[in-house]
Design a protein around this motif. Structure first.
Motif, mmCIF file in Angstrom:
data_model
loop_
_atom_site.group_PDB
_atom_site.id
_atom_site.type_symbol
_atom_site.label_atom_id
_atom_site.label_comp_id
_atom_site.label_asym_id
_atom_site.label_seq_id
_atom_site.Cartn_x
_atom_site.Cartn_y
_atom_site.Cartn_z
ATOM 1 N N GLY A 43 0.841 -1.195 0.000
ATOM 2 C CA GLY A 43 0.000 0.000 0.000
ATOM 3 C C GLY A 43 0.870 1.236 0.000
ATOM 4 O O GLY A 43 2.065 1.175 0.276
ATOM 5 N N ASP A 44 0.246 2.358 -0.346
ATOM 6 C CA ASP A 44 0.993 3.609 -0.391
ATOM 7 C C ASP A 44 1.467 3.997 1.007
ATOM 8 O O ASP A 44 0.831 3.671 2.010
ATOM 9 N N LEU A 45 2.593 4.679 1.039
ATOM 10 C CA LEU A 45 3.149 5.197 2.283
ATOM 11 C C LEU A 45 3.065 6.716 2.233
ATOM 12 O O LEU A 45 3.565 7.329 1.289
ATOM 13 N N PHE A 64 13.979 8.923 -1.671
ATOM 14 C CA PHE A 64 14.088 8.205 -2.946
ATOM 15 C C PHE A 64 14.425 6.729 -2.725
ATOM 16 O O PHE A 64 13.919 5.861 -3.427
ATOM 17 N N ASP A 65 15.285 6.439 -1.730
ATOM 18 C CA ASP A 65 15.624 5.041 -1.429
ATOM 19 C C ASP A 65 14.384 4.276 -0.967
ATOM 20 O O ASP A 65 14.180 3.115 -1.347
ATOM 21 N N ARG A 73 4.955 -2.415 -4.596
ATOM 22 C CA ARG A 73 4.118 -2.606 -3.405
ATOM 23 C C ARG A 73 3.282 -1.379 -3.083
ATOM 24 O O ARG A 73 2.345 -1.452 -2.303
ATOM 25 N N GLY A 74 3.656 -0.240 -3.652
ATOM 26 C CA GLY A 74 2.944 0.997 -3.353
ATOM 27 C C GLY A 74 3.820 2.191 -3.649
ATOM 28 O O GLY A 74 4.996 2.062 -3.961
ATOM 29 N N ARG A 75 3.205 3.363 -3.566
ATOM 30 C CA ARG A 75 3.934 4.605 -3.840
ATOM 31 C C ARG A 75 4.236 5.344 -2.545
ATOM 32 O O ARG A 75 3.567 5.137 -1.540
ATOM 33 N N VAL A 76 5.217 6.217 -2.618
ATOM 34 C CA VAL A 76 5.467 7.165 -1.542
ATOM 35 C C VAL A 76 4.704 8.439 -1.895
ATOM 36 O O VAL A 76 4.829 8.955 -3.003
ATOM 37 N N VAL A 77 3.902 8.902 -0.950
ATOM 38 C CA VAL A 77 3.145 10.135 -1.122
ATOM 39 C C VAL A 77 3.670 11.142 -0.113
ATOM 40 O O VAL A 77 3.613 10.912 1.101
ATOM 41 N N PHE A 97 9.439 10.917 -9.162
ATOM 42 C CA PHE A 97 9.738 9.709 -8.383
ATOM 43 C C PHE A 97 8.617 9.370 -7.398
ATOM 44 O O PHE A 97 8.391 8.213 -7.114
ATOM 45 N N VAL A 98 8.014 10.404 -6.841
ATOM 46 C CA VAL A 98 7.025 10.227 -5.773
ATOM 47 C C VAL A 98 5.819 11.111 -6.067
ATOM 48 O O VAL A 98 5.904 12.030 -6.878
#
Length: 103
Positions: A43-45, A64-65, A73-77, A97-98
């Motif tokens: 899921g998104d983080l 970015f890491d 598995r999900g995106r970084v928001v 990237f995010v």
């Protein structure tokens, strides 16, 4: 600026990490650790940057890491980045990237 003072709160249910302070060389490992506590789930983080007064290249690299490690598995928001963090994110085209949300 950038004294490395940062607090964070993790909401496991909401998959949200709320940061408060400077995200820099001294505190970037704290972000990595906070996210690791959510590991193994999909899921998104959401990383709330509203209270981050200072963001440098070390903080960016940590973000970015994390985004790279979550691929599939999900995106970084990134949520509501404060003005200085927002400028840094724009300079490096972080939106490629995010996801960045301003609301």
């Amino acid at each position: 600026s950038g004294g490395g003072q940062m607090k964070y709160m993790v909401d496991v249910e909401a998959r949200t990490v709320r940061l408060d302070g400077d995200l820099d060389l001294a505190s970037a490992p704290d972000l990595i650790r906070a996210v690791a506590s959510l590991d193994g789930t999909s899921g998104d983080l959401v990383v709330d940057l509203a209270e981050v007064e200072f963001l440098d290249s070390s903080g960016l690299r940590a973000i970015f890491d994390i985004a790279r490690s979550m691929q599939g598995r999900g995106r970084v928001v990134l949520l509501r980045p404060a003005p200085q963090a927002r400028r840094v994110l724009e300079m490096v085209d972080a939106a490629s990237f995010v996801e960045i949300r301003f609301d």
